[in-house]
Design a protein around this motif. Structure first.
Motif, PDB file in Angstrom:
ATOM      1  N   SER A  42      63.943  -6.170   8.756  1.00  0.00           N
ATOM      2  CA  SER A  42      63.424  -7.238   9.628  1.00  0.00           C
ATOM      3  C   SER A  42      61.907  -7.153   9.718  1.00  0.00           C
ATOM      4  CB  SER A  42      64.049  -7.130  11.025  1.00  0.00           C
ATOM      5  OG  SER A  42      65.439  -7.404  10.973  1.00  0.00           O
ATOM      6  N   GLU A  43      61.390  -5.936   9.860  1.00  0.00           N
ATOM      7  CA  GLU A  43      59.933  -5.778   9.925  1.00  0.00           C
ATOM      8  C   GLU A  43      59.299  -5.953   8.552  1.00  0.00           C
ATOM      9  OE1 GLU A  43      58.070  -3.818  13.403  1.00  0.00           O
ATOM     10  OE2 GLU A  43      59.421  -2.207  12.776  1.00  0.00           O
ATOM     11  N   LEU A  48      55.778  -9.065   4.846  1.00  0.00           N
ATOM     12  CA  LEU A  48      55.603  -9.871   3.637  1.00  0.00           C
ATOM     13  C   LEU A  48      55.090 -11.271   3.967  1.00  0.00           C
ATOM     14  CD1 LEU A  48      58.795  -8.799   1.652  1.00  0.00           C
ATOM     15  CD2 LEU A  48      56.419  -8.328   1.017  1.00  0.00           C
ATOM     16  N   ASN A  49      55.616 -11.854   5.015  1.00  0.00           N
ATOM     17  CA  ASN A  49      55.203 -13.214   5.376  1.00  0.00           C
ATOM     18  C   ASN A  49      53.783 -13.268   5.930  1.00  0.00           C
ATOM     19  OD1 ASN A  49      57.625 -14.376   4.557  1.00  0.00           O
ATOM     20  ND2 ASN A  49      58.588 -14.080   6.558  1.00  0.00           N
ATOM     21  N   SER A  50      53.343 -12.171   6.530  1.00  0.00           N
ATOM     22  CA  SER A  50      51.987 -12.138   7.083  1.00  0.00           C
ATOM     23  C   SER A  50      50.967 -11.589   6.091  1.00  0.00           C
ATOM     24  CB  SER A  50      51.959 -11.292   8.360  1.00  0.00           C
ATOM     25  OG  SER A  50      52.153  -9.918   8.043  1.00  0.00           O
ATOM     26  N   THR A  54      51.051  -3.132   7.420  1.00  0.00           N
ATOM     27  CA  THR A  54      50.996  -2.209   8.558  1.00  0.00           C
ATOM     28  C   THR A  54      52.308  -2.064   9.334  1.00  0.00           C
ATOM     29  OG1 THR A  54      48.644  -2.736   8.797  1.00  0.00           O
ATOM     30  CG2 THR A  54      49.701  -1.591  10.629  1.00  0.00           C
ATOM     31  N   PRO A  55      53.029  -3.160   9.663  1.00  0.00           N
ATOM     32  CA  PRO A  55      54.247  -3.005  10.478  1.00  0.00           C
ATOM     33  C   PRO A  55      55.325  -2.110   9.871  1.00  0.00           C
ATOM     34  CG  PRO A  55      53.557  -5.289  10.431  1.00  0.00           C
ATOM     35  CD  PRO A  55      52.718  -4.574   9.422  1.00  0.00           C
ATOM     36  N   VAL A  63      52.927  10.643   3.713  1.00  0.00           N
ATOM     37  CA  VAL A  63      52.735  10.954   2.304  1.00  0.00           C
ATOM     38  C   VAL A  63      53.161   9.802   1.389  1.00  0.00           C
ATOM     39  CG1 VAL A  63      55.009  12.032   1.972  1.00  0.00           C
ATOM     40  CG2 VAL A  63      53.060  12.778   0.574  1.00  0.00           C
ATOM     41  N   ASP A  64      54.002   8.903   1.892  1.00  0.00           N
ATOM     42  CA  ASP A  64      54.493   7.778   1.082  1.00  0.00           C
ATOM     43  C   ASP A  64      53.795   6.462   1.387  1.00  0.00           C
ATOM     44  OD1 ASP A  64      56.600   9.061  -0.487  1.00  0.00           O
ATOM     45  OD2 ASP A  64      57.602   9.378   1.430  1.00  0.00           O
ATOM     46  N   GLU A  65      52.812   6.483   2.270  1.00  0.00           N
ATOM     47  CA  GLU A  65      52.113   5.248   2.632  1.00  0.00           C
ATOM     48  C   GLU A  65      51.468   4.569   1.425  1.00  0.00           C
ATOM     49  OE1 GLU A  65      49.272   5.157   5.754  1.00  0.00           O
ATOM     50  OE2 GLU A  65      50.641   5.991   7.248  1.00  0.00           O
ATOM     51  N   ALA A  66      50.804   5.355   0.590  1.00  0.00           N
ATOM     52  CA  ALA A  66      50.107   4.788  -0.571  1.00  0.00           C
ATOM     53  C   ALA A  66      51.094   4.130  -1.526  1.00  0.00           C
ATOM     54  CB  ALA A  66      49.305   5.868  -1.289  1.00  0.00           C
ATOM     55  N   ARG A  67      52.229   4.768  -1.727  1.00  0.00           N
ATOM     56  CA  ARG A  67      53.249   4.211  -2.634  1.00  0.00           C
ATOM     57  C   ARG A  67      53.754   2.872  -2.124  1.00  0.00           C
ATOM     58  NH1 ARG A  67      59.194   6.948  -3.763  1.00  0.00           N
ATOM     59  NH2 ARG A  67      60.157   5.088  -4.650  1.00  0.00           N
ATOM     60  N   ILE A  68      54.085   2.822  -0.834  1.00  0.00           N
ATOM     61  CA  ILE A  68      54.600   1.589  -0.251  1.00  0.00           C
ATOM     62  C   ILE A  68      53.528   0.499  -0.249  1.00  0.00           C
ATOM     63  CG2 ILE A  68      55.216   0.548   1.992  1.00  0.00           C
ATOM     64  CD1 ILE A  68      57.591   1.625   0.465  1.00  0.00           C
TER      65      ILE A  68
END
Length: 199
Positions: A42-43, A48-50, A54-55, A63-68
């Motif tokens: 849902s988030e 994606l729409n915005s 960040t959400p 550690v996975d922030e960069a990948r996402i």
């Protein structure tokens, strides 16, 4: 329905709520974070729409922030093609996001579950957070616990009174007894802190 005395009811409320929440969120059959209408996806739709990742970052380890974030940017590019390309890109992002989230909880990723697969108790727990009020949820949980405990107790007591020296009736009593005792034992273990969150 015969109601318990108030002090005992309050104690059972705390016990039953902790038990129900722990068992609900621990059960592998209850899709939640991997469901199309669960909180993670849902988030992800909002993000994606915005165009703002960040959400969803809170759902993955740092550690996975960069990948996402990298996958997110690629998905935004593909989405501009519209139609099937947009749909496939979204699905890819949902899958990667949920897979990483579940891995962070040492849980397997078995694919995205369809909408409508979330257990009603989990839906109510989420609704309570959205509304900032948990009394309705707690009332339903304690009512269900009372019903289950009373039903198991009454069936066991009736079977015990009929057991006598008849082995068959004795076995019926034992079946009821095991169900009754294990149910209350499981609840007690949860409230005593002997059951951890897992998937």
């Amino acid at each position: 329905m015969t109601y318990l005395r108030l002090p005992l009811r309050k104690t059972l409320l705390a016990l039953a709520t902790s038990s129900a929440l722990a068992l609900v969120f621990a059960a592998p059959a209850l899709a939640h974070c991997d469901a199309l209408d669960g909180p993670v996806i849902s988030e992800a739709r909002i993000a994606l729409n915005s165009g703002d990742v960040t959400p969803v970052l809170k759902w993955v380890p740092a550690v996975d922030e960069a990948r996402i974030s990298s996958t997110f940017e690629k998905v935004l590019e593909v989405r501009q093609n519209g139609g099937s390309a947009r749909e496939l890109a979204d699905q890819q992002f949902f899958a990667e996001l949920v897979e990483i989230h579940r891995a962070s909880e040492d849980a397997p990723f078995t694919g995205i579950k369809p909408a409508g697969a979330i257990d009603p108790a989990v839906q109510l727990a989420d609704k309570a957070l959205d509304e900032g009020e948990i009394d309705t949820f707690l009332a339903r949980i304690v009512e269900k616990f009372e019903q289950n405990a009373r039903s198991a107790f009454e069936a066991t007591l009736a079977a015990k009174q009929q057991a006598g020296n008849d082995p068959e009736r004795g076995r019926e009593f034992v079946d009821h007894y095991v169900n009754y005792v294990h149910y209350l034992e499981d609840v007690h273990k949860v409230i005593a802190g002997n059951s951890g969150h897992s998937h």
